[in-house]
Design a protein around this motif. Structure first.
Motif, mmCIF file in Angstrom:
data_model
loop_
_atom_site.group_PDB
_atom_site.id
_atom_site.type_symbol
_atom_site.label_atom_id
_atom_site.label_comp_id
_atom_site.label_asym_id
_atom_site.label_seq_id
_atom_site.Cartn_x
_atom_site.Cartn_y
_atom_site.Cartn_z
ATOM 1 N N VAL A 175 0.950 -1.234 -0.036
ATOM 2 C CA VAL A 175 0.076 -0.079 -0.098
ATOM 3 C C VAL A 175 0.845 1.445 0.004
ATOM 4 C CG1 VAL A 175 -1.642 1.432 1.182
ATOM 5 C CG2 VAL A 175 -1.904 -1.396 1.144
ATOM 6 N N ILE A 176 1.975 1.308 0.781
ATOM 7 C CA ILE A 176 2.820 2.416 1.107
ATOM 8 C C ILE A 176 3.268 2.789 -0.562
ATOM 9 C CG2 ILE A 176 4.924 3.747 1.769
ATOM 10 C CD1 ILE A 176 4.262 2.022 4.350
ATOM 11 N N GLY A 177 3.837 1.667 -1.140
ATOM 12 C CA GLY A 177 4.425 1.480 -2.474
ATOM 13 C C GLY A 177 3.548 2.161 -3.425
ATOM 14 N N ASN A 178 2.144 1.729 -3.588
ATOM 15 C CA ASN A 178 1.391 2.327 -4.268
ATOM 16 C C ASN A 178 1.179 3.817 -4.215
ATOM 17 O OD1 ASN A 178 0.762 0.486 -6.165
ATOM 18 N ND2 ASN A 178 -0.562 -0.803 -4.864
ATOM 19 N N SER A 179 0.776 4.021 -2.911
ATOM 20 C CA SER A 179 0.525 5.479 -2.379
ATOM 21 C C SER A 179 1.901 6.476 -2.829
ATOM 22 C CB SER A 179 0.383 5.647 -0.820
ATOM 23 O OG SER A 179 -0.750 4.669 -0.450
ATOM 24 N N ILE A 180 3.000 5.983 -2.659
ATOM 25 C CA ILE A 180 4.174 6.708 -3.375
ATOM 26 C C ILE A 180 3.813 7.228 -4.720
ATOM 27 C CG2 ILE A 180 6.817 6.690 -3.819
ATOM 28 C CD1 ILE A 180 7.085 5.391 -0.967
ATOM 29 N N ARG A 181 3.398 6.167 -5.349
ATOM 30 C CA ARG A 181 3.194 6.454 -7.019
ATOM 31 C C ARG A 181 2.016 7.445 -6.814
ATOM 32 N NH1 ARG A 181 1.922 1.430 -10.687
ATOM 33 N NH2 ARG A 181 4.046 1.054 -10.766
ATOM 34 N N TYR A 182 0.891 7.524 -6.381
ATOM 35 C CA TYR A 182 -0.082 8.163 -6.574
ATOM 36 C C TYR A 182 -0.357 9.634 -5.587
ATOM 37 C CZ TYR A 182 -1.890 4.234 -9.071
ATOM 38 O OH TYR A 182 -2.207 3.156 -9.978
ATOM 39 N N THR A 183 0.449 9.643 -4.630
ATOM 40 C CA THR A 183 0.332 10.993 -3.964
ATOM 41 C C THR A 183 1.033 12.298 -4.546
ATOM 42 O OG1 THR A 183 0.635 11.674 -1.590
ATOM 43 C CG2 THR A 183 2.609 10.469 -2.441
ATOM 44 N N ARG A 184 0.872 13.193 -4.057
ATOM 45 C CA ARG A 184 1.513 14.368 -4.537
ATOM 46 C C ARG A 184 2.879 14.763 -3.706
ATOM 47 N NH1 ARG A 184 -3.879 15.730 -5.112
ATOM 48 N NH2 ARG A 184 -4.324 15.954 -7.499
ATOM 49 N N SER A 185 2.604 14.952 -2.529
ATOM 50 C CA SER A 185 3.655 15.391 -1.571
ATOM 51 C C SER A 185 3.918 14.651 -0.133
ATOM 52 C CB SER A 185 3.722 16.770 -1.355
ATOM 53 O OG SER A 185 2.611 17.318 -0.707
ATOM 54 N N ARG A 186 2.676 14.161 0.263
ATOM 55 C CA ARG A 186 2.981 13.670 1.613
ATOM 56 C C ARG A 186 2.021 12.429 1.697
ATOM 57 N NH1 ARG A 186 -0.272 17.990 4.998
ATOM 58 N NH2 ARG A 186 0.445 16.685 6.823
ATOM 59 N N LEU A 187 2.657 11.917 2.771
ATOM 60 C CA LEU A 187 1.791 10.362 3.108
ATOM 61 C C LEU A 187 2.140 10.314 4.575
ATOM 62 C CD1 LEU A 187 1.588 7.972 0.980
ATOM 63 C CD2 LEU A 187 3.461 6.899 1.863
ATOM 64 N N ALA A 188 0.762 9.706 5.021
ATOM 65 C CA ALA A 188 0.787 9.595 6.614
ATOM 66 C C ALA A 188 0.525 8.070 6.876
ATOM 67 C CB ALA A 188 -0.024 10.622 7.224
ATOM 68 N N VAL A 189 1.298 7.666 7.911
ATOM 69 C CA VAL A 189 0.907 6.253 8.521
ATOM 70 C C VAL A 189 0.483 6.420 9.913
ATOM 71 C CG1 VAL A 189 1.664 3.905 8.868
ATOM 72 C CG2 VAL A 189 2.607 5.084 6.912
ATOM 73 N N SER A 190 -0.631 6.254 10.221
ATOM 74 C CA SER A 190 -1.074 6.246 11.689
ATOM 75 C C SER A 190 -1.493 4.972 12.243
ATOM 76 C CB SER A 190 -2.111 7.420 11.953
ATOM 77 O OG SER A 190 -3.221 7.150 10.966
ATOM 78 N N VAL A 191 -1.656 4.816 13.477
ATOM 79 C CA VAL A 191 -1.968 3.636 14.042
ATOM 80 C C VAL A 191 -3.011 3.970 15.411
ATOM 81 C CG1 VAL A 191 -1.275 1.440 15.176
ATOM 82 C CG2 VAL A 191 0.157 2.396 13.365
ATOM 83 N N ARG A 192 -4.092 3.220 15.524
ATOM 84 C CA ARG A 192 -4.997 3.387 16.842
ATOM 85 C C ARG A 192 -5.630 1.998 17.189
ATOM 86 N NH1 ARG A 192 -3.464 7.675 16.095
ATOM 87 N NH2 ARG A 192 -4.002 9.576 15.496
ATOM 88 N N VAL A 193 -6.079 2.015 18.138
ATOM 89 C CA VAL A 193 -6.704 0.884 18.929
ATOM 90 C C VAL A 193 -8.314 1.190 18.632
ATOM 91 C CG1 VAL A 193 -7.077 -0.980 20.364
ATOM 92 C CG2 VAL A 193 -4.679 -0.271 20.003
ATOM 93 N N ILE A 194 -8.993 0.386 17.794
ATOM 94 C CA ILE A 194 -10.516 0.824 17.740
ATOM 95 C C ILE A 194 -11.177 -0.402 18.037
ATOM 96 C CG2 ILE A 194 -12.196 1.823 16.312
ATOM 97 C CD1 ILE A 194 -9.987 3.156 14.623
ATOM 98 N N ASP A 195 -12.078 -0.410 18.961
ATOM 99 C CA ASP A 195 -12.888 -1.708 19.387
ATOM 100 C C ASP A 195 -12.320 -2.777 19.612
ATOM 101 O OD1 ASP A 195 -15.122 -0.292 19.301
ATOM 102 O OD2 ASP A 195 -15.636 -0.612 17.322
ATOM 103 N N ARG A 196 -11.030 -2.612 20.307
ATOM 104 C CA ARG A 196 -10.032 -4.041 20.426
ATOM 105 C C ARG A 196 -9.549 -4.582 19.034
ATOM 106 N NH1 ARG A 196 -10.294 -6.170 25.451
ATOM 107 N NH2 ARG A 196 -9.564 -8.206 24.749
ATOM 108 N N LYS A 197 -9.439 -3.788 18.023
ATOM 109 C CA LYS A 197 -8.789 -4.118 16.885
ATOM 110 C C LYS A 197 -7.646 -2.691 16.580
ATOM 111 C CE LYS A 197 -12.105 -6.549 14.597
ATOM 112 N NZ LYS A 197 -13.115 -6.550 13.496
#
Lengths: 536, 230
Positions: free
Chosen positions: B133-155
């Protein structure tokens, strides 16, 4: 961390020169200066004997010879890893399952190929940080203070939640060592109720097994297997339970599966051989012992008696073999005998324990000349003053020699000679077994005092420790060990040793108020207080 | 049918060792390219070229891993290997492998993940999914990419957002089955999404299992990919 890397002594172990070069290039770019390389286990051990490394990169799959896990075990066994050094196991995705199961000796980290220089740099940086956080716990572990270890685990994980599971694991294992199994089991239950943590799940089963609840443990391990099917350590435990319950057929099946997943473990192959032998599955047993010896050629886990197990199974197999399969067995046996002679040429005990079986095998293969030659070697091995055999070896040899056909007078004479030597060894064994542990302890202590007088404090301390280990009333030996640590300048500069002295004095000694040794005891204790304060 | 079973497992072995061999070559290739990139001058235009080759070689690598995994799924040999993962480190590792390409395209990658977060999943398989996904996003994004992590509903929810044009509508509607509709005009096969969805689904804990979702309302105003692991 970059100053960690540029001063570090680094060893890269990989059978593929291209990968060694790649890692080397990455490390050079990260600032490393001292990088050595090894292409196999033997070479790696040799390098580690010459130099203590700070960071070792080791590929798991090294083709022929030892694998990465075996090298790690060997380094531990030979005490070649400096505390605080890093051992990184490099794996491919496809081998991760067989690698990760290691329970006893674990690398500091697993690196999955392929990785970039930046990833490597980050990993090293993180490991250095982690090691720094965990260091006080490791120190307490190394100086043998279980209570302190537990206390530190609680402290460290409260401060740094990231290392929570590492701390929990060390703490639970420490509790087990202290015999507090109920407490440890409760911890494992608690941890694995929350998340599928393999070591905690195994811990529950291990404790049940040790408390004799083998059926329950087996059931538990079978459940773990559902989710961790490729984990050989789980399979090992299942086989062990089945063996204990007397279900050898099932144990054999489980071990066959385990050696399929991970064929290089010496002790696993040997267990398979032993189970198959009991079941009289000669072919499986012979193959397993052959593998045991093959894989164990450079390993610390190779027991000399695996050879005679191999010879005996091969002999039984040969009894029903003919034609091509017989000539194959002959060729295999000849190669094995050569391998044994090379490996044990300087170890008369190991030769003596195995040559009889080898001779009997050759004789039943119709190779009388070779058999006779081995009997002569056996005669000279048992005459060697360094030859030590235990009661089991002696009985085994007796039976083997009786079963040999006495083809010639000269052979009969040689066997008589061997019998005489064995008789002498037997007398010594009996004499030794009469010495009580208390007498042994006194003897160690006497030698220790002698060393102390000769100004060899380290040797003296090690002898006092041996006395402490085998004595029941340890008081005098603890006092001696503590005194030499506290008073000798070569020892009392080491804070770990001082802590050990405290352990001897405060945990292993309990004196009655009227005991004449009270005065000496308190004098030592206050000297120790002073020493430790000046350190702090 | 013992015969077909054994020929199938022989094929699996041959496939696995071929992929293994090719991956070894690719990994050497990739590392040599990294060396070349660092040795070229900042303003050397061949640098972008080499970074491009580097990017494509890592895509081939990922595709092969996906191929092998999908083959195993088809054969019932696919297993997730759950282990303890320090999530922040895991994400950093994923991002680090894309750093040379992102740098050369002038794309910044931000990470938002609590440092002490520990989760239990298969880091290799999820790693392949995320890297793709990161690889693809690098191809399609303009200038920025953000990876974030949360715990939602025990997932555990890992989100990858970019400031590109976003995902096409049919993809968002049914990301897990987009594979069937290969779009020849954009070259997108949806294989990566199919793989991510499969990996997520194989992660099960009790009643819960993992899944993925796509959207175009990301905080960076571009596409947003989410993978949820119980």
């Amino acid at each position: 961390m970059y100053n960690l890397i540029d001063k570090a002594e680094i060893l890269v172990i990989d059978d593929f020169a291209g990968f060694r070069q790649t890692i080397k290039t990455m490390l050079l770019r990260l600032g490393a200066q001292q990088i050595d390389q090894a292409s196999n286990g033997q070479d790696a051990i040799k390098k580690c004997l010459e130099k203590k490394y700070d960071i070792i990169f080791c590929d798991y799959n090294l083709g022929e010879g030892q694998d990465g896990q075996q090298i790690l075990e060997e380094l531990h066994h030979r005490n070649l890893l400096r505390p605080g050094s890093l051992f990184l196991m490099v794996t491919a995705e496809s081998t991760r399952a067989q690698v990760m199961g290691a329970i006893e000796y674990r690398p500091d980290a697993y690196l999955t190929k392929p990785f970039t220089g930046e990833q490597l740099g980050q990993r090293l940086k993180r490991l250095a940080t982690r090691n720094k956080i965990m260091q006080p716990i490791y120190d307490a572990q190394n100086s043998g203070q279980p209570d302190r270890v537990i206390e530190l685990c609680d402290q460290v994980m409260a401060q740094v939640p990231k290392v929570k599971y590492s701390c929990l694991r060390i703490k639970a294992e420490q509790l087990e060592k202290l015999g507090k199994s109920a407490e440890a089991r409760e911890m494992y239950e608690h941890i694995s109720a929350d998340q599928p943590v393999l070591w905690a799940l195994i811990g529950i089963g291990r404790i049940d097994f040790q408390q004799g609840k083998v059926q329950q443990a087996l059931q538990h391990f079978e459940e773990i297997r559902q989710n961790f099917s490729e984990q050989v350590s789980v399979l090992d435990w299942i086989a062990r339970c089945q063996q204990t319950l007397g279900d050898l057929e099932q144990a054999e099946q489980t071990l066959l599966k385990a050696v399929e997943v991970s064929p290089k473990s010496v002790s696993r192959q040997a267990s398979l051989g032993a189970v198959a032998r009991q079941l009289q599955h000669t072919e499986t047993a012979q193959k397993a012992f052959s593998k045991t010896i093959h894989e164990g050629h450079y390993s610390c886990k190779l027991q000399p008696e695996y050879y005679r197990e191999y010879y005996d199974q091969t002999r039984q197999l040969a009894a029903d073999a003919s034609g091509r399969s017989l000539s194959r067995l002959v060729a295999e046996t000849e190669a094995m005998a050569k391998r044994m002679e090379r490996k044990f040429h300087n170890d008369p005990s190991a030769l003596a324990a195995n040559l009889g079986s080898a001779a009997r095998l050759f004789s039943s293969l119709g190779k009388a000349d070779k058999s006779q030659q081995l009997i002569k070697q056996l005669a000279s091995a048992v005459q060697n003053p360094r030859c030590k055999l235990d009661a089991k070896d002696l009985q085994y040899l007796d039976e083997t020699l009786k079963a040999l056909p006495e083809s010639s007078d000269s052979l009969r004479k040689t066997i008589e000679q061997i019998d005489q030597s064995l008789q002498q060894i037997r007398l010594e064994v009996e004499k030794q077994s009469e010495i009580s542990p208390a007498e042994q302890a006194r003897e160690f202590n006497r030698q220790g005092l002698q060393m102390a007088r000769q100004k060899r404090p380290k040797e003296a301390l090690s002898l006092f420790r041996q006395a402490i280990d085998c004595a029941i009333d340890k008081t005098n030996y603890c006092l001696n060990a503590a005194q030499i640590i506290i008073e000798h300048p070569a020892l009392n500069c080491d804070s770990e040793l001082l802590q050990q002295a405290r352990h001897y004095l405060t945990e292993l000694i309990q004196l009655e108020p009227q005991d004449v040794r009270q005065k000496r005891y308190h004098k030592l204790l206050s000297a120790l207080d002073q020493r430790q304060q000046s350190h702090a | 049918m013992p015969e077909s079973e054994s020929s199938q497992s022989l094929f699996a072995t041959v496939l696995a060792s071929t992929v293994h061999d090719m991956k070894n070559s690719l990994s050497l290739l990739g590392n040599q390219l990294d060396t070349i990139i660092t040795e070229l001058e900042e303003n050397d235009h061949t640098r972008d070229c080499v970074a491009g080759i580097r990017y494509e070689s890592s895509r081939i690598n990922l595709s092969m891993m996906q191929l092998l995994s999908l083959y195993k799924i088809d054969n019932g040999q696919f297993k997730v290997q759950i282990s303890e993962v320090e999530v922040a480190d895991f994400i950093e590792d994923c991002v680090a492998s894309h750093a040379p390409m992102a740098d050369s395209k002038g794309i910044s990658i931000e990470i938002d993940c609590e440092d002490s977060l520990i989760w239990f999943f298969d880091p290799d398989l999820v790693g392949i999914a995320i890297n793709n996904v990161i690889g693809n996003s690098i191809r399609y994004t303009r200038s920025r990419l953000a990876v974030s992590v949360r715990v939602i509903d025990r997932k555990l929810a890992i989100t990858i957002e970019d400031d590109g044009d976003g995902y096409p509508a049919p993809m968002i509607e049914d990301p897990e089955h987009f594979l069937q509709n290969i779009n020849y005009s954009t070259g997108s096969t949806g294989l990566g999404l199919f793989f991510s969805a499969t990996v997520a689904r194989y992660h099960q804990k009790g009643e819960a299992s993992g899944h993925i979702s796509l959207g175009n309302q990301g905080t960076l105003c571009g596409g947003s990919f989410n993978i949820y692991l119980p």
